[in-house]
Design a protein around this motif. Structure first.
Motif, PDB file in Angstrom:
ATOM      1  N   THR A   1      -9.575  -0.433   3.724  1.00 54.86           N
ATOM      2  CA  THR A   1      -9.834  -1.790   4.197  1.00 54.86           C
ATOM      3  C   THR A   1     -11.318  -2.149   4.200  1.00 54.86           C
ATOM      4  O   THR A   1     -11.682  -3.282   3.875  1.00 54.86           O
ATOM      5  CB  THR A   1      -9.259  -1.972   5.611  1.00 54.86           C
TER       6      THR A   1
ATOM      7  N   SER B   1      -5.232   2.285  -2.176  1.00 51.62           N
ATOM      8  CA  SER B   1      -4.626   3.289  -1.292  1.00 51.62           C
ATOM      9  C   SER B   1      -4.082   4.475  -2.069  1.00 51.62           C
ATOM     10  O   SER B   1      -4.087   5.605  -1.561  1.00 51.62           O
ATOM     11  CB  SER B   1      -3.514   2.639  -0.462  1.00 51.62           C
TER      12      SER B   1
ATOM     13  N   GLU C   1       0.845  -1.193   0.000  1.00 54.34           N
ATOM     14  CA  GLU C   1       0.000   0.000   0.000  1.00 54.34           C
ATOM     15  C   GLU C   1       0.881   1.245   0.000  1.00 54.34           C
ATOM     16  O   GLU C   1       2.111   1.150   0.004  1.00 54.34           O
ATOM     17  CB  GLU C   1      -0.926   0.007   1.217  1.00 54.34           C
TER      18      GLU C   1
ATOM     19  N   ASN D   1      -6.747  -6.991   6.652  1.00 52.27           N
ATOM     20  CA  ASN D   1      -7.427  -5.695   6.705  1.00 52.27           C
ATOM     21  C   ASN D   1      -7.220  -4.985   8.036  1.00 52.27           C
ATOM     22  O   ASN D   1      -6.977  -3.773   8.067  1.00 52.27           O
ATOM     23  CB  ASN D   1      -8.926  -5.879   6.428  1.00 52.27           C
TER      24      ASN D   1
ATOM     25  N   ARG E   1      -3.812 -14.231   4.132  1.00 53.60           N
ATOM     26  CA  ARG E   1      -5.099 -14.460   4.799  1.00 53.60           C
ATOM     27  C   ARG E   1      -5.272 -15.939   5.131  1.00 53.60           C
ATOM     28  O   ARG E   1      -5.690 -16.297   6.238  1.00 53.60           O
ATOM     29  CB  ARG E   1      -6.247 -14.000   3.904  1.00 53.60           C
TER      30      ARG E   1
ATOM     31  N   GLY F   1     -12.468  -1.404   0.311  1.00 55.47           N
ATOM     32  CA  GLY F   1     -11.648  -2.039  -0.704  1.00 55.47           C
ATOM     33  C   GLY F   1     -11.113  -1.096  -1.768  1.00 55.47           C
ATOM     34  O   GLY F   1     -10.805  -1.517  -2.891  1.00 55.47           O
TER      35      GLY F   1
ATOM     36  N   GLU G   1      -3.678 -12.686  -0.355  1.00 60.42           N
ATOM     37  CA  GLU G   1      -4.604 -13.812  -0.203  1.00 60.42           C
ATOM     38  C   GLU G   1      -3.943 -14.971   0.518  1.00 60.42           C
ATOM     39  O   GLU G   1      -4.543 -15.605   1.394  1.00 60.42           O
ATOM     40  CB  GLU G   1      -5.114 -14.260  -1.577  1.00 60.42           C
TER      41      GLU G   1
END
Length: 331
Positions: A113, A119, A63, A208, A201, A116, A198
């Motif tokens: 976050t 940034s 970001e 987030n 996660r 979505g 991903e």
């Protein structure tokens, strides 16, 4: 440690470049070796480093925050307005400014976050929004009647030196951020997010939530830099720190942090902050025009994006050649 890896380390290249700039500057420009010169360098380094530390973590996650200088400007404006309206307690004034910075960072984090949004787009928008709000709060006025004990105290030197004591605060913050990034699971999670959000996660990283708090931290640190800026120049203005985001981003990228995320470290960033400030002040001492300084900063920004990739390619080629050479050695 492998010698080839150390020679190819971008952090080491930045530190060697800093040593070279200091040596050449001291030999060719009168005044570069003086304590007075290093006082000005350290005063310039302080606000840039304060913002660059959290921004490094943000960029490592893939970001970016371009609103940092506008956050500083709005903090300065609110600080001036609070002072005019009777808030004369220094601890309370600083605390309120830090809370403001956290809120501004939270706004960025929420849009990025929760909704979505990218940034880059969000922080370009808040760059303009926060700067505009600074002018709404303070207009074109300058608040400059702060007590001398505040303004001179913020930049007073360490005993026996010319370097301001606030450098110690920056050094402590740098150590804290370095430990978080390089020696904790949080730091490993940041690199994982930058490489593949991903996958991070699936590995259990709260992507987030982590990014949200990174933007809150960046806003808070930008507010701290704004407070220092106000006291250094003894003036709260809506245009304080205007354009400083270029210097901060240039330092982070020149320090070896990939604009795409997942790579970089704080040692190179700190070295790059000092390198850019040293180079800029040395060129100013040599009466180099401001336009040329802007060109130099822009060129270094481009080099900071291209350079680490070239260095990485060179390391990869060296790594591939070594097994090949070993395979051709006689048994």
């Amino acid at each position: 440690m492998n010698v080839i890896r150390r020679v190819g380390s971008w952090d080491l290249i930045v530190l060697l470049a800093l040593v070279l700039v200091i040596a050449v500057g001291a030999a060719t420009i009168e005044g570069v070796a003086s304590p007075r010169f290093w006082r000005f360098v350290s005063l310039e380094v302080i606000p840039i480093a304060i913002v660059a530390l959290p921004l490094t973590l943000v960029i490592i996650t893939g970001e970016i925050d371009l609103s940092v200088a506008s956050t500083m400007g709005l903090t300065c404006a609110v600080m001036g307005d609070l002072w005019m309206h009777g808030v004369r307690s220094l601890p309370l004034l600083i605390a309120l400014c830090l809370v403001l910075g956290a809120v501004l960072g939270a706004v960025n984090g929420l849009f990025i976050t929760a909704f979505g949004l990218p940034s880059l787009a969000v922080t370009i928008g808040t760059l303009a929004l926060y700067r505009g709000l600074a002018y709404v709060v303070l207009g074109d006025k300058a608040v400059a009647d702060y007590p001398d004990s505040w303004t001179s105290g913020a930049i007073s030197p360490i005993s026996g030196l010319t370097i301001p004591w606030f450098v110690i605060v920056v050094a402590v913050l740098a150590v804290i951020f370095a430990v978080v990034l390089h020696a904790t699971p949080i730091g490993r999670g940041l690199y994982a997010m930058g490489n593949n959000a991903e996958a991070a996660r699936f590995a259990g990283v709260a992507v987030n939530r982590t990014k949200f708090w990174l933007f809150v931290t960046t806003g808070t640190m930008s507010a701290l830099a704004g407070v220092f800026w106000t006291f250094r120049y003894a003036s709260a203005r809506a245009d304080n720190a205007n354009g400083l985001e270029l210097a901060v981003v240039a330092a982070v990228l020149l320090g070896g942090v990939s604009i795409f995320g997942g790579r970089g470290g704080l040692l190179g960033v700190v070295g790059a902050v000092v390198l850019l400030s040293t180079l800029r002040n040395a060129l100013q001492l040599a009466s180099v025009p401001q336009n040329t300084l802007t060109i130099v900063t822009g060129s270094l920004l481009i080099a900071s994006v291209v350079g680490p990739n070239v260095a990485a390619m060179a390391r990869e080629r060296l790594r591939r050649r070594r097994p090949a050479r070993k395979s051709h050695q006689p048994a």
